[in-house]
Design a protein around this motif. Sequence first.
Motif, PDB file in Angstrom:
ATOM      1  N   ASN A  89       0.914  -1.107  -0.215  1.00  0.00           N
ATOM      2  CA  ASN A  89       0.030  -0.046  -0.200  1.00  0.00           C
ATOM      3  C   ASN A  89       0.914   1.357  -0.068  1.00  0.00           C
ATOM      4  OD1 ASN A  89      -1.908   2.067   0.444  1.00  0.00           O
ATOM      5  ND2 ASN A  89      -3.097   0.519   1.867  1.00  0.00           N
ATOM      6  N   THR A 141       0.106   4.188  -0.774  1.00  0.00           N
ATOM      7  CA  THR A 141      -0.581   5.691  -0.258  1.00  0.00           C
ATOM      8  C   THR A 141      -1.320   5.487   0.921  1.00  0.00           C
ATOM      9  OG1 THR A 141      -2.680   4.543  -1.640  1.00  0.00           O
ATOM     10  CG2 THR A 141      -1.020   6.224  -2.761  1.00  0.00           C
ATOM     11  N   GLY A 142      -1.179   4.333   1.681  1.00  0.00           N
ATOM     12  CA  GLY A 142      -1.932   4.260   3.067  1.00  0.00           C
ATOM     13  C   GLY A 142      -1.413   3.118   3.918  1.00  0.00           C
ATOM     14  N   SER A 181      -8.409   6.232  -2.890  1.00  0.00           N
ATOM     15  CA  SER A 181      -7.195   6.571  -2.935  1.00  0.00           C
ATOM     16  C   SER A 181      -6.193   5.571  -2.948  1.00  0.00           C
ATOM     17  CB  SER A 181      -7.015   7.926  -2.039  1.00  0.00           C
ATOM     18  OG  SER A 181      -7.206   7.570  -0.889  1.00  0.00           O
ATOM     19  N   GLU A 182      -6.335   4.702  -1.933  1.00  0.00           N
ATOM     20  CA  GLU A 182      -5.472   3.477  -1.803  1.00  0.00           C
ATOM     21  C   GLU A 182      -5.758   2.299  -2.565  1.00  0.00           C
ATOM     22  OE1 GLU A 182      -5.354   2.471   2.391  1.00  0.00           O
ATOM     23  OE2 GLU A 182      -5.966   4.401   2.889  1.00  0.00           O
ATOM     24  N   MET A 190      -3.110   0.862  -5.970  1.00  0.00           N
ATOM     25  CA  MET A 190      -2.805  -0.461  -5.431  1.00  0.00           C
ATOM     26  C   MET A 190      -3.129  -1.708  -6.627  1.00  0.00           C
ATOM     27  SD  MET A 190      -3.639  -2.937  -2.368  1.00  0.00           S
ATOM     28  CE  MET A 190      -2.994  -1.917  -1.091  1.00  0.00           C
TER      29      MET A 190
END
Length: 416
Positions: free
Chosen positions: A129, A131-132, A154-155, A159
């Motif tokens: 991940n 972005t998270g 957004s994640e 992914m």
Amino acid sequence: MNAEIIAVGSELLLGQIANTNAKFLSKELASIGINVYFHTVVGDNRNRLKEAVEVAKQRSQVIILTGGLGPTKDDLTKETIAEIVQKPLILDERSFQSIQTFFEKMNRPMTDNNKKQAYVLADSEVLPNDTGMAPGMVFTKKDVTYMLLPGPPSEMEPMFQKYGKRSLLKRLNDLQTIESRVLRFFGIGEAALEKEIEDLIDHQMNPTIAPLAADGEVTLRLTAKHADPTRRKEMLDRVEKRILLRVGSYFYGYGETTVMQEMANVLNKKKKKIAVAESLTGGLFQEELTSIPGASEWFQGGIVSYTNDVKTDVLGVQKRTINTFGAVSEQCAVEMAENVRTMMKADIGISFTGVAGPSPSEGKNPGTVYIGISIKGEVPKAYEYHLFGDRQAVRIRAVKTGAWKILKRCKGMNNQ
């Protein structure tokens, strides 16, 4: 290979957020030749999620679950899948280190329950991940591939694009990519259009033909499946040609375009200027026009003449026209279009007057609409329509109809 998407989260069922993940994943899966036949939404409940997955196992080779990978007690997705595939959850040290680093960068203490996010199915392929925090994972058992992705778009989106898609491609034995083409039609209803091409729909195999009614218009989605992009294009071209031979007079564009956008394109191409006079639509046509980049190239201006006084005192409609025929009339629409064109020094004038509802006006029922068109060097004319729907639907359909009339008229013009 057939796929099913299961979105997990009670907030989806409560209508608090929209399930945009399913739309994104369906489009991405189609691009690599994986059919999506079912979308399911289930709340944060272990038993109901287990039931949904058990059903999906019977009909799909790929099950993609989004959501339920977070740190709280109601995040139950991987625990439920672990029970179904009979695999333990183990700590993924790399993911755990990434989570710790995230909190250090944020200068915030990490609570113990955040460690829960770093647990993954044993023997699964871990999807980082970037972005998270919660990683994704992919696991295959008995010819069924489970992909678990985080819920936040957004994640989830990065992914899947960076890691998930690549993982599925490795599992595809015979890649046949799907390609779709959307044809857009105006001025014909869904039932009428389907009737015209009924035999083509009845005998469809590859490509397939899927009609869809929109607000006042109809789309056809043509979908071809073949490994060779040249063959896909040939297949789509062939079926499109057969369709347009029958209903081509209603066709206006491809993909995500609109009637207004296509009208703007032809105005720009023909180097024609348009001016607008609106009563019924109250400026809606001009709002749609000016939302298109470059509108100043072909839009001169307009007048919202909602009252009779403005029609006569500003727009120059003759009082005897309104006294004799009414503001909701062919005669008034013609004068509105002609006058706004000359006032604005435009090549084309269009006007809208009518009854949006909910009550009748001047003895005319809601949905009665007159659209006037004045083209330089031609005799102005008004068209009468009886549109259905509530007040706003009538206004929207009037705007689209006006754009359609201008589009059709402009296509026959010569360039300046």
